[in-house]
Design an enzyme around this catalytic site. Structure first.
Site, PDB file in Angstrom:
ATOM      1  N   LYS A  64      10.031  -2.157   5.105  1.00 15.07           N
ATOM      2  CA  LYS A  64       8.824  -1.712   4.179  1.00 15.07           C
ATOM      3  C   LYS A  64       8.195  -0.468   4.584  1.00 15.07           C
ATOM      4  CE  LYS A  64       4.661  -3.813   2.412  1.00 15.07           C
ATOM      5  NZ  LYS A  64       3.574  -5.197   2.408  1.00 15.07           N
ATOM      6  N   LYS A  66       8.063  -2.186   9.568  1.00 12.69           N
ATOM      7  CA  LYS A  66       6.992  -1.953   8.447  1.00 12.69           C
ATOM      8  C   LYS A  66       6.393  -0.636   9.038  1.00 12.69           C
ATOM      9  CE  LYS A  66       2.866  -3.972   6.421  1.00 12.69           C
ATOM     10  NZ  LYS A  66       2.033  -5.234   6.414  1.00 12.69           N
TER      11      LYS A  66
END
Length: 325
Positions: free
Chosen positions: A250, A198
């Site tokens: 992400k 992330k």
């Protein structure tokens, strides 16, 4: 040209192209992120995410039924507490009567037998400083103190009906801590969707509106640096060793190389999150007539699948599933 030099033969008709397509895009491969907000009697549109809303409990149930009927693979729920209910440790996140856990129970009651219910196991929506963890006296995020809170969140979410817990805070050791906590409580069937890679990104902006973020500063000390690629594989190695059932990248759009790296090495399913900024950019360009909306949405999702995602979290999950069906 010889007869061996004409790959266009297999592009000539829609039927031929369908026959030899290397990547598929199906409703089951799409997961819908949803927001449920405390104190709402009706849904409230999010201005920077046209077509996406903070839900009331009733509208959450209705939207979930529609999504499942369209064939989506799952639902990822985020909770939005009242501002006055936020505090330094995100107390509401682990309360069984907190907004996120009430929302999870509503989804479990409404569609729990027919889809996969996922929970955001992170504190940022619930803290008055907007960070993903507990702060130390010097204002930095205390990694190990935060892990204790994640375990408390995880147990509440599992009890509320979540099938998968999305460990999204990027604390070191978060997957292992949550797995040990779940197992010790007898929740061995509850899975972990690890936010393995992330990245700190400028494209999260609309999401901050969606969850009413109270963020002060930024998250660069714990989210990954956009400059780094090998680091993602280190995170993957750690998360797999700690017991991740699924791993995720992400954002998706600017990190397709990372997604391919993870997909090449992972021994478990791989997900990717098409985040709010990606949604907002395509939506804004389409509203101005600069791009074909439907074509751009489907192409963007297909590109994420082609890069290696087994499934994609996208705010277009329901709409795209209708098209694909």
């Amino acid at each position: 040209m010889t007869g061996m030099d004409r790959p266009r033969r297999l592009r000539r008709t829609p039927a031929l192209r369908r026959l030899v397509a290397e990547t598929s895009l199906e409703p089951r491969q799409l997961v819908l992120p949803m927001f449920v907000a405390d104190g709402l009697d009706e849904p409230k549109e999010i201005s920077s995410l046209p077509g996406v809303a903070q839900h009331s409990m009733d509208s959450l149930r209705k939207a979930a039924v529609e999504a499942v009927a369209a064939g989506v693979g799952g639902l990822m729920l985020f909770g939005v507490p009242r501002p006055e209910d936020k505090d330094g440790i995100g107390s509401q996140a682990s309360e069984l009567d907190g907004i996120l856990n009430r929302g999870l129970r509503a989804l479990s009651e409404e569609v729990g037998d027919s889809t996969v219910i996922m929970a955001d196991t992170c504190l940022d929506e619930f803290t008055d400083h907007g960070h993903c963890g507990v702060l130390s006296a010097d204002g930095s995020v205390d990694n190990d103190a935060t892990l204790h809170r994640y375990v408390e969140m995880a147990l509440a979410q599992a009890a509320s009906g979540a099938d998968l817990l999305g460990t999204s805070g990027m604390m070191d050791g978060q997957v292992g801590a949550v797995r040990r906590g779940l197992d010790a409580a007898g929740r061995t069937d509850t899975g972990i969707l690890a936010y393995t890679a992330k990245y700190s990104s400028a494209f999260y902006g609309p999401f901050r509106e969606a969850v009413g973020s109270s963020l002060q500063g930024d998250r660069r000390t714990y989210q990954q640096d956009a400059a780094n690629r090998r680091e993602a594989l280190h995170e993957l190695e750690l998360d797999l060793a700690e017991g991740a059932d699924i791993v995720m990248v992400k954002p998706a759009m600017s990190y397709l190389d990372i997604l391919r790296d993870i997909a090449n090495e992972s021994t478990v399913p791989v997900a990717a999150y098409q985040i709010s900024g990606e949604y907002a950019m395509i939506s804004a360009a389409a509203e101005r007539g600069w791009i074909d909306r439907r074509g751009a949405i489907l192409e963007s999702l297909l590109g994420i699948r082609r890069a290696g995602a087994d499934f994609v979290l996208t705010y277009w999950a329901t709409e795209a599933s209708h098209w694909l069906s």
